[in-house]
Design a protein around this motif. Structure first.
Motif, PDB file in Angstrom:
ATOM      1  N   ALA A 105      -6.235   5.118  -7.033  1.00 33.27           N
ATOM      2  CA  ALA A 105      -6.172   4.054  -6.034  1.00 33.27           C
ATOM      3  C   ALA A 105      -4.790   3.943  -5.405  1.00 33.27           C
ATOM      4  CB  ALA A 105      -6.551   2.719  -6.676  1.00 33.27           C
ATOM      5  N   SER A 106      -3.760   4.379  -6.129  1.00 38.01           N
ATOM      6  CA  SER A 106      -2.402   4.336  -5.579  1.00 38.01           C
ATOM      7  C   SER A 106      -2.289   5.215  -4.330  1.00 38.01           C
ATOM      8  CB  SER A 106      -1.384   4.780  -6.631  1.00 38.01           C
ATOM      9  OG  SER A 106      -0.095   4.858  -6.070  1.00 38.01           O
ATOM     10  N   GLU A 107      -2.923   6.371  -4.368  1.00 42.49           N
ATOM     11  CA  GLU A 107      -2.875   7.251  -3.197  1.00 42.49           C
ATOM     12  C   GLU A 107      -3.640   6.643  -2.027  1.00 42.49           C
ATOM     13  OE1 GLU A 107      -2.074  11.665  -5.092  1.00 42.49           O
ATOM     14  OE2 GLU A 107      -4.093  11.204  -4.375  1.00 42.49           O
ATOM     15  N   VAL A 108      -4.713   5.933  -2.305  1.00 45.73           N
ATOM     16  CA  VAL A 108      -5.453   5.242  -1.246  1.00 45.73           C
ATOM     17  C   VAL A 108      -4.576   4.154  -0.628  1.00 45.73           C
ATOM     18  CG1 VAL A 108      -7.465   3.824  -0.713  1.00 45.73           C
ATOM     19  CG2 VAL A 108      -7.683   5.739  -2.313  1.00 45.73           C
ATOM     20  N   THR A 109      -3.892   3.396  -1.483  1.00 42.22           N
ATOM     21  CA  THR A 109      -3.004   2.348  -0.976  1.00 42.22           C
ATOM     22  C   THR A 109      -1.926   2.932  -0.086  1.00 42.22           C
ATOM     23  OG1 THR A 109      -3.367   1.017  -2.970  1.00 42.22           O
ATOM     24  CG2 THR A 109      -1.428   0.490  -1.648  1.00 42.22           C
ATOM     25  N   GLN A 110      -1.335   4.041  -0.507  1.00 40.20           N
ATOM     26  CA  GLN A 110      -0.304   4.701   0.304  1.00 40.20           C
ATOM     27  C   GLN A 110      -0.863   5.142   1.651  1.00 40.20           C
ATOM     28  OE1 GLN A 110       3.054   5.486  -0.118  1.00 40.20           O
ATOM     29  NE2 GLN A 110       3.097   4.107  -1.862  1.00 40.20           N
ATOM     30  N   ALA A 111      -2.093   5.642   1.658  1.00 37.51           N
ATOM     31  CA  ALA A 111      -2.711   6.079   2.913  1.00 37.51           C
ATOM     32  C   ALA A 111      -2.924   4.897   3.860  1.00 37.51           C
ATOM     33  CB  ALA A 111      -4.040   6.771   2.631  1.00 37.51           C
ATOM     34  N   ILE A 112      -3.345   3.766   3.315  1.00 39.25           N
ATOM     35  CA  ILE A 112      -3.549   2.575   4.141  1.00 39.25           C
ATOM     36  C   ILE A 112      -2.218   2.113   4.733  1.00 39.25           C
ATOM     37  CG2 ILE A 112      -4.258   0.156   4.126  1.00 39.25           C
ATOM     38  CD1 ILE A 112      -6.284   0.898   1.947  1.00 39.25           C
ATOM     39  N   VAL A 113      -1.170   2.093   3.905  1.00 46.70           N
ATOM     40  CA  VAL A 113       0.162   1.718   4.402  1.00 46.70           C
ATOM     41  C   VAL A 113       0.591   2.670   5.513  1.00 46.70           C
ATOM     42  CG1 VAL A 113       2.610   1.586   3.796  1.00 46.70           C
ATOM     43  CG2 VAL A 113       0.892   0.625   2.256  1.00 46.70           C
ATOM     44  N   GLN A 114       0.346   3.961   5.315  1.00 44.73           N
ATOM     45  CA  GLN A 114       0.734   4.956   6.324  1.00 44.73           C
ATOM     46  C   GLN A 114       0.066   4.676   7.659  1.00 44.73           C
ATOM     47  OE1 GLN A 114      -0.361   8.968   5.307  1.00 44.73           O
ATOM     48  NE2 GLN A 114       0.414   9.830   7.224  1.00 44.73           N
ATOM     49  N   LEU A 115      -1.239   4.431   7.649  1.00 46.36           N
ATOM     50  CA  LEU A 115      -1.954   4.196   8.904  1.00 46.36           C
ATOM     51  C   LEU A 115      -1.537   2.879   9.556  1.00 46.36           C
ATOM     52  CD1 LEU A 115      -5.586   5.452   8.223  1.00 46.36           C
ATOM     53  CD2 LEU A 115      -3.881   6.465   9.724  1.00 46.36           C
TER      54      LEU A 115
END
Length: 406
Positions: free
Chosen positions: A229-239
């Motif tokens: 889920a950490s990688e998903v959170t990072q992706a959301i922050v990126q977008l």
């Protein structure tokens, strides 16, 4: 031209990248080209130089060659100095665990879920949500018959629209926007803003894990490429972060040029140019992401006769590339429908959100032009200043008046 043997440390009295953006003038790039060629030394912040790559073909070369030019700022020999400078840019350029800072196989693994998720967005749902957001913002100032179309409109539309892709509500989107903005205020502790972001996004992830719904958050959580889920959170922050500043600038620059430039505005009002074509003309003439410092040399090399040292940072100038006389003609009519500009970037890191971003900007611009009657600037065009930034070119404000709304 830069002598091939000189390094970045050899130059003094350099123009700053923020000053280049602040001028918002194609002639600035012409003067830099006349002095240095297609690669010019500039300052990112005082005492920290970077190379500004201005040539169209040279930017494509840098953007495509992952063997020589990395997106991982840990390869930059000035990163430690920037982090110790107290500059808000330090947070922006410190590597994070998402695809923006990755190369090669790691980049492809982290990027694929973004491409797949964005491709799966329902365009009609995105359009309806964006339209509702735009009308809701206009309703807040419509009775006044005046507004600032940057602070009251363009600065708000992208975050609210992109947040809706993830199932983030209006209140949390507003809190996220304030928290993200606080991270880059000089002298302000970024930790409270980061804690607010973490709280909102952790709650979002947990809610979607317990009760999945049809949105981009669920699509990312289900993608096999993400390990946790950490990688998903990072992706959301990126977008959220990557799309905000540039999309705000695209909306604001388009409205400014339509209202201030009789050439562009006249063709649009006269039916000789549609909004879609106007958006492309803005991407050619005033690309929102004008200069982006995000490449780092992995070995000594040469670009357009300029010697680049291992560990040097390179800023790619999409604004300069779009005025490169080798690829851009003098006749603006020849550019109508031409999308060969570099406003979206190039190579493996080309912007993944071109289609939905364009939808947001088109609807935001069309809604203002069709709903606000007799729309005009409230100040002379020459009094509109450019907001300070090292990367984007955006009006600091766009005060307007109108006689009614519908």
């Amino acid at each position: 031209m830069v002598p091939p043997s000189r390094s970045l440390e050899d130059f003094t009295d350099l123009v700053s990248l923020a000053e280049v953006n602040q001028r918002d003038d194609p002639q600035t790039y012409a003067r830099l080209r006349g002095r240095w060629g297609e690669v010019a030394p500039v300052e990112l912040v005082p005492g920290i130089p970077v190379w500004l790559v201005m040539g169209y073909q040279e930017i494509i070369q840098v953007s495509r060659d992952e063997r020589l030019f990395s997106r991982d700022s840990r390869h930059w020999r000035y990163l430690g100095k920037l982090q110790g400078s107290g500059s808000p840019l330090a947070l922006m350029m410190t590597p994070q665990e998402h695809s923006h800072f990755a190369d090669g196989e790691k980049h492809r693994r982290l990027r694929a879920p973004l491409d797949d998720g964005l491709e799966g967005l329902d365009e009609h749902r995105t359009s309806r949500a964006t339209q509702a957001i735009c009308l809701g913002l206009i309703a807040k100032f419509a009775d006044r018959r005046e507004a600032d179309l940057v602070t009251e409109y363009a600065a708000l539309v992208p975050m609210l629209a992109v947040a809706s892709w993830f199932g983030i509500g209006t209140d949390d989107a507003g809190r996220l926007m304030e928290a993200m903005a606080s991270l880059f205020v000089p002298g302000q502790d970024p930790r409270p803003g980061m804690e607010i972001m973490q709280q909102i996004l952790s709650g979002l992830i947990l809610a979607h894990q317990e009760d999945p719904v049809d949105d981009l958050t669920t699509a990312l959580l289900r993608h096999p490429n993400y390990h946790d889920a950490s990688e998903v959170t990072q992706a959301i922050v990126q977008l959220l972060a990557a799309g905000q500043e540039a999309t705000v600038a695209w909306i604001a620059q388009t409205l400014r040029l339509i209202l201030a430039d009789s050439h562009l505005g006249g063709r649009l009002r006269g039916g000789r140019l549609g909004v879609e074509e106007a958006l492309d003309e803005v991407l050619w003439r005033r690309p929102p992401a004008a200069n982006i410092a995000n490449r780092y040399a992995l070995a000594d090399c040469e670009i357009a006769g300029t010697r680049i040292r291992k560990g040097d940072a390179l800023a790619v100038s999409y604004a300069a590339a779009n005025t490169d006389p080798r690829v851009h003609g003098d006749d603006p009519w020849l550019e109508i429908g031409n999308r060969a500009h570099l406003a979206w970037g190039a190579g493996p890191h080309v912007c993944p959100a071109q289609r939905p971003s364009r939808t947001i900007v088109r609807i935001a611009v069309e809604t203002v032009l069709t709903r606000l009657h007799d729309l005009r600037l409230a100040v002379p065009a020459e009094e509109i200043s450019t907001a300070p930034s090292i990367s984007t070119v955006c009006p600091a404000g766009l005060p307007v008046r109108f006689t009614g709304f519908s």
